[in-house]
Write an enzyme that holds these catalytic residues in place. Sequence first.
Site, PDB file in Angstrom:
ATOM      1  N   GLU A 158       9.064   3.994   2.927  1.00 15.76           N
ATOM      2  CA  GLU A 158       9.509   2.706   2.372  1.00 15.76           C
ATOM      3  C   GLU A 158       9.025   2.487   0.943  1.00 15.76           C
ATOM      4  O   GLU A 158       9.597   1.701   0.199  1.00 15.76           O
ATOM      5  CB  GLU A 158       9.012   1.537   3.240  1.00 15.76           C
ATOM      6  N   SER A 185       1.092  10.500   6.442  1.00 18.11           N
ATOM      7  CA  SER A 185       1.862   9.421   5.812  1.00 18.11           C
ATOM      8  C   SER A 185       3.031  10.005   5.032  1.00 18.11           C
ATOM      9  O   SER A 185       2.856  10.887   4.181  1.00 18.11           O
ATOM     10  CB  SER A 185       0.956   8.624   4.870  1.00 18.11           C
ATOM     11  N   LYS A 238       0.820  -1.221   0.000  1.00 16.26           N
ATOM     12  CA  LYS A 238       0.000   0.000   0.000  1.00 16.26           C
ATOM     13  C   LYS A 238       0.849   1.263   0.000  1.00 16.26           C
ATOM     14  O   LYS A 238       0.379   2.339  -0.371  1.00 16.26           O
ATOM     15  CB  LYS A 238      -1.009   0.008   1.157  1.00 16.26           C
TER      16      LYS A 238
END
Length: 323
Positions: free
Chosen positions: A263, A236, A173
Amino acid sequence: MTNSKIQNLKSVVILGGGAWGTALAKLAAINGNQVHLWSRSDSQPLEKVLEDKNAQVILSAISMKGVRDVASMVQSCPLSSQTIFVTATKGLEPHTTSTPSQIWQAAFPNSPVVVLSGPNLSQEIAQELPAATVVASKNTNAAQTVQLVFSSSRFRVYTNPDPVGVELGGTLKNVIAIAAGVCDGLHLGTNAKAALVTRGLTEMVRIGQTLGAKTETFYGLSGLGDLLATCNSPLSRNYQVGYQLANGKTLPGVMANLPGTAEGVNTCRVLMEIAQQQGIAIPITEQVYQLLEGEVTPRLALDKLMLRDIKPEFDNFPTEQIW
Ligand SMILES: NC(=O)C1=CN([C@@H]2O[C@H](COP(=O)(O)OP(=O)(O)OC[C@H]3O[C@@H](n4cnc5c(N)ncnc54)[C@H](O)[C@@H]3O)[C@@H](O)[C@H]2O)C=CC1
Ligand SMILES: O=C(CO)COP(=O)(O)O
């Protein structure tokens, strides 16, 4: 505290003093567990910490780039074979394409390994807002032990028997979250965002099926749940990468000012390797990759996705259900 919780109190060592390791250490401490947060700036060497604390649960919240090194450091420490390893890293290793749990399991073939993953933006958890997560393992007892270690009135923890699926949900995701940041950065609207996230989930399922995950897992907290949280929150870091690229920043410029690890940037490159080897269609990931490599602008990436060959919505829709 309930009796089962008192009996389950553990000595927990958390590896990685970044945003997520720090938040998880606080969650484990709520229940009265003895928690030690180790980072490489710790005054004590890792070996001494693990020995002194007689660690029963070792949780790694190390970013992907450090997982293999830290796992081999832990390998040289004297540990009980009962020790449970928990991995909370969301990434893939370049070239080997290993997941963090595969690295931990290979380092400790006789020990239980549990994956912890879910919609868990660490800044919200640090603010003591409620959240839920999943702990997944082939070893049910180990997953239940970890569930008790972290469960509290503000952290609801579910068990799951599909560690590959749970780990891949949290990892894949991040790439879609970069795309979602681009979508919002370009002000493409709610329809476009819904289409992106939904087709992103299809892409995650396709990769997951090839890598041995159960499809249902992607519709749970660690898949859809984490996808929704990460694609809709400026907290995020992956979303921020996409948002800032859409606003004309360069990737090195964005990364230099990002608080902590995104990441998805590295994961996207590894996914391209996997997709090429296995022949998996991952058009959104491919456009994110080209954007990160500076091969397309955000607008061109959008056009390339919109103008792909037209096709049915589902790869394998059961024909008898079609009217
Ligand atoms: N921050 C968040 O909201 C969440 C993060 N995660 C995942 O957890 C992992 C860590 O994330 P953050 O804590 O946010 O990142 P961070 O960048 O804040 O912290 C990473 C930690 O890893 C350590 N580290 C890296 N390489 C190392 C090495 N070779 N030896 C020793 N330590 C090393 C760093 O010193 C640092 O303490 C990432 O995979 C991330 O995707 C998962 C859920 C939530
Ligand atoms: O995994 C996360 C939330 O579940 C954290 O997302 P970021 O790494 O993009 O900040």
